[in-house]
Motif scaffolding. Structure first.
Motif, PDB file in Angstrom:
ATOM      1  N   TYR A 176       0.820  -1.189   0.027  1.00 53.45           N
ATOM      2  CA  TYR A 176      -0.098  -0.168  -0.043  1.00 53.45           C
ATOM      3  C   TYR A 176       0.976   1.216  -0.108  1.00 53.45           C
ATOM      4  O   TYR A 176       0.768   2.159   1.085  1.00 53.45           O
ATOM      5  CB  TYR A 176      -1.151  -0.167   1.198  1.00 53.45           C
ATOM      6  CG  TYR A 176      -2.131  -0.866   0.910  1.00 53.45           C
ATOM      7  CD1 TYR A 176      -2.529  -1.457  -0.239  1.00 53.45           C
ATOM      8  CD2 TYR A 176      -2.690  -1.616   1.959  1.00 53.45           C
ATOM      9  CE1 TYR A 176      -3.402  -2.348  -0.337  1.00 53.45           C
ATOM     10  CE2 TYR A 176      -3.566  -2.630   1.860  1.00 53.45           C
ATOM     11  CZ  TYR A 176      -4.256  -3.035   0.858  1.00 53.45           C
ATOM     12  OH  TYR A 176      -5.200  -3.974   0.838  1.00 53.45           O
ATOM     13  N   GLY A 204      -4.259   0.865   5.484  1.00 54.51           N
ATOM     14  CA  GLY A 204      -4.595   1.327   4.418  1.00 54.51           C
ATOM     15  C   GLY A 204      -4.123   3.076   4.324  1.00 54.51           C
ATOM     16  O   GLY A 204      -4.668   3.638   3.522  1.00 54.51           O
ATOM     17  N   SER A 221      -8.499  -2.341   2.247  1.00 53.27           N
ATOM     18  CA  SER A 221      -7.497  -2.120   1.160  1.00 53.27           C
ATOM     19  C   SER A 221      -7.110  -0.524   1.134  1.00 53.27           C
ATOM     20  O   SER A 221      -7.398   0.079   2.323  1.00 53.27           O
ATOM     21  CB  SER A 221      -8.164  -2.171  -0.374  1.00 53.27           C
ATOM     22  OG  SER A 221      -9.332  -1.537  -0.549  1.00 53.27           O
ATOM     23  N   GLN A 222      -6.403  -0.341   0.310  1.00 55.97           N
ATOM     24  CA  GLN A 222      -6.043   1.316   0.056  1.00 55.97           C
ATOM     25  C   GLN A 222      -7.170   2.115  -0.389  1.00 55.97           C
ATOM     26  O   GLN A 222      -7.409   2.143  -1.672  1.00 55.97           O
ATOM     27  CB  GLN A 222      -4.733   1.541  -0.636  1.00 55.97           C
ATOM     28  CG  GLN A 222      -3.859   2.582  -0.369  1.00 55.97           C
ATOM     29  CD  GLN A 222      -2.786   2.891  -1.269  1.00 55.97           C
ATOM     30  OE1 GLN A 222      -2.665   2.273  -2.325  1.00 55.97           O
ATOM     31  NE2 GLN A 222      -1.698   3.799  -0.985  1.00 55.97           N
ATOM     32  N   ARG A 228     -13.119   1.383  -1.457  1.00 57.14           N
ATOM     33  CA  ARG A 228     -13.802  -0.181  -2.135  1.00 57.14           C
ATOM     34  C   ARG A 228     -14.948  -0.628  -1.139  1.00 57.14           C
ATOM     35  O   ARG A 228     -15.103  -0.316  -0.036  1.00 57.14           O
ATOM     36  CB  ARG A 228     -12.668  -1.123  -2.006  1.00 57.14           C
ATOM     37  CG  ARG A 228     -13.089  -2.273  -2.738  1.00 57.14           C
ATOM     38  CD  ARG A 228     -11.760  -3.269  -2.833  1.00 57.14           C
ATOM     39  NE  ARG A 228     -11.764  -3.785  -1.424  1.00 57.14           N
ATOM     40  CZ  ARG A 228     -12.473  -5.064  -1.024  1.00 57.14           C
ATOM     41  NH1 ARG A 228     -13.599  -5.536  -1.739  1.00 57.14           N
ATOM     42  NH2 ARG A 228     -12.509  -5.615   0.381  1.00 57.14           N
ATOM     43  N   TYR A 249     -10.612  -3.679  -7.046  1.00 62.01           N
ATOM     44  CA  TYR A 249      -9.971  -3.695  -6.013  1.00 62.01           C
ATOM     45  C   TYR A 249      -9.486  -2.165  -5.733  1.00 62.01           C
ATOM     46  O   TYR A 249     -10.166  -1.065  -5.626  1.00 62.01           O
ATOM     47  CB  TYR A 249      -9.030  -4.821  -5.752  1.00 62.01           C
ATOM     48  CG  TYR A 249      -9.037  -5.259  -4.327  1.00 62.01           C
ATOM     49  CD1 TYR A 249     -10.144  -6.229  -3.975  1.00 62.01           C
ATOM     50  CD2 TYR A 249      -8.209  -4.883  -3.243  1.00 62.01           C
ATOM     51  CE1 TYR A 249      -9.989  -6.871  -2.818  1.00 62.01           C
ATOM     52  CE2 TYR A 249      -8.224  -5.543  -2.095  1.00 62.01           C
ATOM     53  CZ  TYR A 249      -9.060  -6.477  -1.924  1.00 62.01           C
ATOM     54  OH  TYR A 249      -8.990  -7.217  -0.463  1.00 62.01           O
ATOM     55  N   THR A 250      -8.351  -2.103  -5.507  1.00 63.77           N
ATOM     56  CA  THR A 250      -7.767  -0.419  -5.144  1.00 63.77           C
ATOM     57  C   THR A 250      -7.821   0.180  -6.692  1.00 63.77           C
ATOM     58  O   THR A 250      -8.259  -0.168  -7.531  1.00 63.77           O
ATOM     59  CB  THR A 250      -5.957  -0.910  -4.808  1.00 63.77           C
ATOM     60  OG1 THR A 250      -5.643  -1.616  -5.806  1.00 63.77           O
ATOM     61  CG2 THR A 250      -5.822  -1.329  -3.624  1.00 63.77           C
TER      62      THR A 250
END
Length: 298
Positions: free
Chosen positions: A56, A140, A198-199, A216, A258-259
């Motif tokens: 990340y 994140g 996630s980020q 996300r 996703y990211t």
């Protein structure tokens, strides 16, 4: 898309990402996406406090008092342990955030910041480990330098992040005067709708005069299945945010994302560009079975 109308762009620069401003292409002219060229390794994360799993990464150009470029990245240690349902991955050490700096974006240094201790010493480049027993704001962690003309010197750098165990925890807002010493802006999460594991990104939108977040989340697919996708929200003060809205992708393939890696384009900031990661369910195959730790992956 072709258009016959005239668009008044004034004196601003434009980025030709599609055919919106193009009436016709002739003489072999074409819109072409070029592939990035891999170069040398910029940073090898081999310090003891960085653990065996860094990720990340957030890099931005900083016009402040420090070196020109800054890189923030997550540090953690993962170990395989035996659980009641077989082997699983467990984070054995607390999540931490480290900072590297560079003059040219190629050669990076780890400054000794003296902020967080590791094994009895603060001679490291760690800057943030979250707040409280749940490590609020560490997961994140993706900071930016706030160019809002109304922001104060005390919160020139901002970020959002979730708790160490991110799912369902919400995003917390952090601030810093120097990008090194961080604190929560509010005890409670500022954004609650999302998956957050996630980020998740935030930045100041100078053209529209507002903060924007991209997170996300899961949405229902055509058959009712859960699908990964991206939502966006806005704020005037970085504390109170609108309800996140789903992004749409007219004409794009039906894919899970996703990211998101969304940011204003530097020389044409009215345009946002994104480089999302596709999420792919990989079926079992000889290639998959040839990877290490087959029992764990099964």
């Amino acid at each position: 898309m072709e258009t016959s109308r005239t668009c008044d762009i004034g004196s601003r620069l434009e980025l030709f990402v599609d055919r919106y401003l193009i009436k016709a292409l002739q003489g072999g002219a074409a819109l072409q996406i070029h592939r990035p060229t891999p170069r040398e390794e910029a940073l090898v994360t081999d310090r003891p406090w960085e653990g065996n799993m860094c990720g990340y990464v957030t890099v931005f150009e900083d016009g402040g008092r420090y070196r020109r470029y800054r890189m923030y990245y997550k540090c953690s240690t993962c170990t395989l342990v035996d659980g009641p349902d077989g082997q699983r991955v467990e984070i054995a050490a607390p999540l931490r955030v480290a900072l590297a700096e560079s003059e040219d974006g190629i050669h990076w240094q780890r400054p000794e910041l003296g902020v967080l201790p590791f094994e009895g010493s603060t001679a490291n480049n760690l800057v943030w480990a979250g707040e409280g027993p749940r490590a609020r704001g560490v997961h994140g962690f993706a900071p930016f330098r706030d160019t809002n003309p109304d922001t104060s010197p005390e919160d020139r750098y901002k970020s959002v992040g979730a708790e160490r165990r991110a799912t369902g925890s919400g995003l917390y807002a952090m601030q810093s005067p120097d990008g090194v010493r961080w604190r929560l802006m509010r005890e409670a999460p500022v954004i609650r709708q999302g998956a957050f594991d996630s980020q998740n990104l935030t930045f100041w939108d100078a053209v529209r005069g507002e903060y924007r977040a991209y997170v996300r989340d899961f949405r229902s697919g055509p058959g009712g299945e859960r699908r990964r996708d991206i939502r966006t929200a806005t704020s005037s003060d970085f504390i109170e945010w609108t309800e996140p809205q789903w992004l749409s992708y007219p004409g794009a393939p039906d894919e899970q994302l996703y990211t998101n890696q969304i940011t204003p384009y530097p020389r044409a900031p009215h345009i946002f560009v994104g480089f999302p990661t596709r999420y792919t369910e990989r079926p079992w195959s000889p290639t998959i079975e040839a990877l290490p730790e087959l029992d764990h992956r099964r």
